[in-house]
Design a protein around this motif. Structure first.
Motif, short mmCIF file in Angstrom:
data_model
loop_
_atom_site.label_atom_id
_atom_site.label_comp_id
_atom_site.label_asym_id
_atom_site.label_seq_id
_atom_site.Cartn_x
_atom_site.Cartn_y
_atom_site.Cartn_z
N MET A 1 0.84 -1.19 0.00
CA MET A 1 0.00 0.00 0.00
C MET A 1 0.88 1.25 0.00
SD MET A 1 -3.20 -0.78 2.56
CE MET A 1 -2.19 -1.15 3.98
N SER A 2 0.31 2.35 -0.42
CA SER A 2 1.01 3.62 -0.34
C SER A 2 1.19 3.98 1.13
CB SER A 2 0.21 4.71 -1.04
OG SER A 2 -1.00 4.98 -0.33
N ALA A 3 2.17 4.83 1.41
CA ALA A 3 2.44 5.24 2.80
C ALA A 3 1.23 5.93 3.42
CB ALA A 3 3.66 6.15 2.83
N GLU A 4 0.54 6.75 2.62
CA GLU A 4 -0.62 7.47 3.14
C GLU A 4 -1.77 6.51 3.47
OE1 GLU A 4 -3.14 11.56 2.11
OE2 GLU A 4 -1.84 10.65 0.58
N LEU A 5 -1.98 5.53 2.60
CA LEU A 5 -3.03 4.55 2.85
C LEU A 5 -2.66 3.67 4.04
CD1 LEU A 5 -5.74 3.40 2.01
CD2 LEU A 5 -4.57 1.98 0.31
N ASP A 6 -1.41 3.29 4.13
CA ASP A 6 -0.93 2.48 5.25
C ASP A 6 -1.15 3.22 6.57
OD1 ASP A 6 0.22 0.01 5.96
OD2 ASP A 6 2.13 0.98 6.35
N SER A 7 -0.90 4.53 6.58
CA SER A 7 -1.10 5.32 7.78
C SER A 7 -2.57 5.39 8.16
CB SER A 7 -0.55 6.73 7.56
OG SER A 7 -0.79 7.56 8.67
N LEU A 8 -3.45 5.52 7.17
CA LEU A 8 -4.87 5.58 7.44
C LEU A 8 -5.37 4.24 7.99
CD1 LEU A 8 -7.56 7.04 7.40
CD2 LEU A 8 -7.78 6.46 4.97
N VAL A 9 -4.88 3.14 7.44
CA VAL A 9 -5.28 1.83 7.94
C VAL A 9 -4.87 1.67 9.41
CG1 VAL A 9 -4.88 -0.66 7.72
CG2 VAL A 9 -5.27 0.72 5.69
N ALA A 10 -3.71 2.18 9.78
CA ALA A 10 -3.29 2.12 11.17
C ALA A 10 -4.26 2.89 12.06
CB ALA A 10 -1.87 2.67 11.30
N GLU A 11 -4.74 4.03 11.59
CA GLU A 11 -5.74 4.80 12.34
C GLU A 11 -7.02 4.00 12.51
OE1 GLU A 11 -6.55 9.01 11.58
OE2 GLU A 11 -4.94 8.95 10.09
N ILE A 12 -7.44 3.36 11.42
CA ILE A 12 -8.68 2.58 11.44
C ILE A 12 -8.56 1.42 12.43
CG2 ILE A 12 -10.13 1.02 10.08
CD1 ILE A 12 -9.56 2.89 7.67
N LYS A 13 -7.44 0.73 12.41
CA LYS A 13 -7.25 -0.42 13.29
C LYS A 13 -7.31 -0.01 14.77
CE LYS A 13 -6.54 -3.63 10.15
NZ LYS A 13 -7.46 -4.80 9.97
N ALA A 14 -6.98 1.25 15.05
CA ALA A 14 -7.02 1.75 16.43
C ALA A 14 -8.34 2.43 16.77
CB ALA A 14 -5.87 2.72 16.65
N ARG B 1 -11.94 3.51 18.00
CA ARG B 1 -12.82 3.13 19.11
C ARG B 1 -14.06 4.03 19.16
NH1 ARG B 1 -11.17 -0.29 22.80
NH2 ARG B 1 -12.47 0.66 24.41
N ILE B 2 -14.42 4.60 18.03
CA ILE B 2 -15.54 5.53 17.98
C ILE B 2 -16.82 4.90 18.52
CG2 ILE B 2 -17.07 6.83 16.45
CD1 ILE B 2 -14.66 7.33 14.63
N CYS B 3 -17.10 3.67 18.13
CA CYS B 3 -18.36 3.03 18.50
C CYS B 3 -18.39 2.59 19.96
CB CYS B 3 -18.64 1.83 17.59
SG CYS B 3 -19.00 2.29 15.89
N VAL B 4 -17.25 2.73 20.65
CA VAL B 4 -17.20 2.44 22.08
C VAL B 4 -17.18 3.74 22.88
CG1 VAL B 4 -15.78 1.48 23.93
CG2 VAL B 4 -16.06 0.22 21.79
N GLU B 5 -16.38 4.69 22.42
CA GLU B 5 -16.17 5.92 23.20
C GLU B 5 -17.09 7.06 22.80
OE1 GLU B 5 -12.04 6.57 22.58
OE2 GLU B 5 -11.41 4.95 23.93
N GLN B 6 -17.51 7.12 21.52
CA GLN B 6 -18.37 8.20 21.05
C GLN B 6 -19.49 7.63 20.18
OE1 GLN B 6 -15.96 11.36 19.21
NE2 GLN B 6 -14.18 10.41 20.15
N PRO B 7 -20.24 6.66 20.67
CA PRO B 7 -21.22 5.98 19.81
C PRO B 7 -22.43 6.85 19.49
CG PRO B 7 -21.46 5.22 22.06
CD PRO B 7 -20.24 6.12 22.03
N LEU B 8 -22.96 6.69 18.28
CA LEU B 8 -24.22 7.33 17.90
C LEU B 8 -25.35 6.37 18.26
CD1 LEU B 8 -23.27 8.73 14.36
CD2 LEU B 8 -23.39 9.98 16.52
N GLY B 9 -25.53 6.16 19.54
CA GLY B 9 -26.48 5.18 20.02
C GLY B 9 -25.79 4.22 20.98
N LYS B 10 -26.28 3.00 21.08
CA LYS B 10 -25.74 2.01 21.99
C LYS B 10 -24.32 1.62 21.59
CE LYS B 10 -26.90 -2.44 24.11
NZ LYS B 10 -27.85 -3.59 24.09
#
Length: 207
Positions: free
Chosen positions: A1-14, A16-25
């Motif tokens: 992958m490109s460096a920029e895409l690789d960096s974004l994937v690392a962000e995604i893997k980390a 926790r939006i649906c746990v810490e800032q969920p739009l609902g349950k």
């Protein structure tokens, strides 16, 4: 992958939006994002969200739905999981949990809102998007989506003709729950699948 895409994937893997800032349950489990973007693949599989088996394996479509999807595409597992051949980016990256009847809940809204546009921008080489199910069709097709999934998939020739850069092909979900739908709509296997397999092979032959 490109460096920029690789960096974004690392962000995604980390994520926790649906746990810490969920739009609902909140999610009923720890997040485990499952996504396979690519800076080289020409084909994008835009699914719904991981199920229980995929959540456990950490790899997309490691279940009976995946077996059926690979059959639809006419490809073996080693090709399907080759990121030079396919990008696999569902609408929700984490297993959303199940409803009272044991069915999977819809993909979490937070996921596409946070990540999808950024991912798509970093995959400009994609020239075929397979939209699996209504949630992917809503995001990738917009007003081209019909009132029902059946009508959307049945209109696949017009969808194909209207779309370009990338082309879009709507599909039902390959779940066993849709076996009845496939039997009621024989044109899907007789007409759409041969076209799909030919388009897949044409692109894979150029990898």
């Amino acid at each position: 992958m490109s460096a920029e895409l690789d960096s974004l994937v690392a962000e995604i893997k980390a994520c926790r939006i649906c746990v810490e800032q969920p739009l609902g349950k909140s999610l009923p489990h720890e997040p485990r994002p499952v996504v396979v973007p690519s800076s080289t693949a020409r084909i994008l599989i835009a699914g719904q969200a991981p199920g229980t088996r995929v959540h456990l394996s950490g790899a997309p479509f490691t279940d009976a739905s995946g077996d059926r999807l690979r059959d639809w595409l006419g490809v073996p597992s080693e090709t399907f999981y080759d990121p030079d051949a396919f990008a696999i980016v569902p609408m929700g990256f984490c297993f959303p949990g199940q409803d009272a009847k044991g069915g999977d809940l819809p993909p979490r809204r937070e996921c596409a809102m946070a990540w999808r546009a950024r991912l798509m921008k970093l995959m400009p080489q994609i020239d075929l998007v397979l939209t699996i199910g209504q949630y992917a069709q809503r995001w990738h097709m917009g007003a081209a989506r019909a009132a029902s999934l059946t009508d959307t998939v049945a209109d696949w020739r017009a969808v194909w003709a209207r779309s370009s850069s990338p082309h879009v092909l709507p599909l039902p979900h390959p779940s066993w729950r849709n076996t009845g739908w496939i039997k009621r709509n024989p044109w899907f296997e007789m007409e759409l699948l041969p076209f799909l397999k030919a388009e897949i092979q044409r692109r894979l032959s150029q990898v």
